[in-house]
Design a protein around this motif. Structure first.
Motif, PDB file in Angstrom:
ATOM      1  N   LEU A  83      33.989  -7.234  38.858  1.00 51.62           N
ATOM      2  CA  LEU A  83      32.550  -7.444  38.701  1.00 51.62           C
ATOM      3  C   LEU A  83      31.799  -7.191  40.001  1.00 51.62           C
ATOM      4  O   LEU A  83      30.733  -6.559  39.993  1.00 51.62           O
ATOM      5  CB  LEU A  83      32.269  -8.854  38.173  1.00 51.62           C
ATOM      6  N   ASP A  84      32.354  -7.643  41.101  1.00 48.77           N
ATOM      7  CA  ASP A  84      31.712  -7.391  42.400  1.00 48.77           C
ATOM      8  C   ASP A  84      31.625  -5.896  42.692  1.00 48.77           C
ATOM      9  O   ASP A  84      30.599  -5.395  43.158  1.00 48.77           O
ATOM     10  CB  ASP A  84      32.484  -8.075  43.539  1.00 48.77           C
ATOM     11  N   GLU A  85      32.696  -5.194  42.416  1.00 50.86           N
ATOM     12  CA  GLU A  85      32.736  -3.759  42.719  1.00 50.86           C
ATOM     13  C   GLU A  85      31.817  -2.942  41.815  1.00 50.86           C
ATOM     14  O   GLU A  85      31.135  -2.035  42.291  1.00 50.86           O
ATOM     15  CB  GLU A  85      34.165  -3.227  42.655  1.00 50.86           C
ATOM     16  N   ILE A  86      31.776  -3.266  40.519  1.00 45.50           N
ATOM     17  CA  ILE A  86      30.875  -2.473  39.664  1.00 45.50           C
ATOM     18  C   ILE A  86      29.417  -2.796  39.970  1.00 45.50           C
ATOM     19  O   ILE A  86      28.553  -1.929  39.847  1.00 45.50           O
ATOM     20  CB  ILE A  86      31.193  -2.578  38.154  1.00 45.50           C
ATOM     21  N   SER A 138      26.932   0.104  40.963  1.00 45.39           N
ATOM     22  CA  SER A 138      25.729   0.314  40.140  1.00 45.39           C
ATOM     23  C   SER A 138      24.464   0.410  40.979  1.00 45.39           C
ATOM     24  O   SER A 138      23.446   0.919  40.511  1.00 45.39           O
ATOM     25  CB  SER A 138      25.593  -0.797  39.095  1.00 45.39           C
ATOM     26  N   GLN A 139      24.520  -0.068  42.196  1.00 44.03           N
ATOM     27  CA  GLN A 139      23.359   0.026  43.094  1.00 44.03           C
ATOM     28  C   GLN A 139      23.279   1.405  43.763  1.00 44.03           C
ATOM     29  O   GLN A 139      22.249   1.769  44.310  1.00 44.03           O
ATOM     30  CB  GLN A 139      23.418  -1.084  44.144  1.00 44.03           C
ATOM     31  N   GLN A 175      24.383  -4.789  32.089  1.00 40.12           N
ATOM     32  CA  GLN A 175      23.374  -4.590  33.126  1.00 40.12           C
ATOM     33  C   GLN A 175      23.812  -3.582  34.179  1.00 40.12           C
ATOM     34  O   GLN A 175      22.981  -3.033  34.901  1.00 40.12           O
ATOM     35  CB  GLN A 175      23.002  -5.932  33.800  1.00 40.12           C
ATOM     36  N   PHE A 176      25.105  -3.293  34.262  1.00 35.36           N
ATOM     37  CA  PHE A 176      25.607  -2.361  35.266  1.00 35.36           C
ATOM     38  C   PHE A 176      25.614  -0.907  34.796  1.00 35.36           C
ATOM     39  O   PHE A 176      25.770   0.003  35.595  1.00 35.36           O
ATOM     40  CB  PHE A 176      27.029  -2.736  35.697  1.00 35.36           C
ATOM     41  N   ASP A 219      32.486  -4.231  23.480  1.00 36.08           N
ATOM     42  CA  ASP A 219      31.031  -4.299  23.458  1.00 36.08           C
ATOM     43  C   ASP A 219      30.530  -4.829  24.796  1.00 36.08           C
ATOM     44  O   ASP A 219      30.718  -6.007  25.117  1.00 36.08           O
ATOM     45  CB  ASP A 219      30.580  -5.203  22.313  1.00 36.08           C
ATOM     46  N   ILE A 220      29.887  -3.956  25.581  1.00 36.62           N
ATOM     47  CA  ILE A 220      29.477  -4.331  26.931  1.00 36.62           C
ATOM     48  C   ILE A 220      28.412  -5.430  26.938  1.00 36.62           C
ATOM     49  O   ILE A 220      28.286  -6.155  27.921  1.00 36.62           O
ATOM     50  CB  ILE A 220      29.045  -3.115  27.778  1.00 36.62           C
TER      51      ILE A 220
END
Length: 153
Positions: free
Chosen positions: A116-119, A123-124, A145-146, A137-138
């Protein structure tokens, strides 16, 4: 030119990339079978080889089953339920309920460490996309959100 200038988007296949899918699927399958058997009685589910033969037969009859795993699972659940339930409407309703349970359980995942930290970091910098077979299902999993795009088969 740095990497972020060259790369515009990164796409991920979620299963076995963000989480170990095998225990998720086993749990979902076992809960679904129990749900069905609690309603219709004990069933013989067959072996992996049996499943592959049934899957091949269904694909031969309707090629869309090969790439639509949700449709395939629904059909297989209905076929199993019809072994005990003769009323078509009742069998369809129970198979839909069973599939919804499977889908819910299939989306209870445990992320690999720091995913989660890496994505979030990625994503930024990049546009992120994901590839799914329609069963991950995301939104439910909590990572939508990513991602800018989601490609489902």
């Amino acid at each position: 030119m740095n990497m972020s200038e060259k790369i515009k988007a990164i796409t991920f296949d979620l299963d076995d990339t963000f989480w170990d899918v095998k225990p998720v699927l086993i749990n979902a399958e076992m809960k679904t079978r129990k749900f069905i058997e609690d309603r219709v009685g004990k069933l013989e589910w067959g072996s992996w080889e049996d499943f592959k033969q049934i899957r091949k037969k269904l694909i031969d009859e309707d090629a869309t089953y090969e790439f639509d795993v949700g449709k395939l699972r629904k059909k297989l659940l209905l076929m199993k339920i019809q072994e005990r339930v003769s009323d078509p409407e009742t069998a369809i309703e129970l198979s839909e309920d069973a599939f919804q349970l499977f889908f819910k359980e299939r989306n209870k995942v445990e992320f690999f460490p720091s995913v989660l930290d890496e994505i979030e970091k990625l994503s930024q910098i990049y546009e992120l996309g994901c590839l799914t077979n329609g069963n991950a299902d995301i939104e439910i999993i909590g990572v939508s959100q990513f991602f800018k795009f989601n490609i489902s088969s």
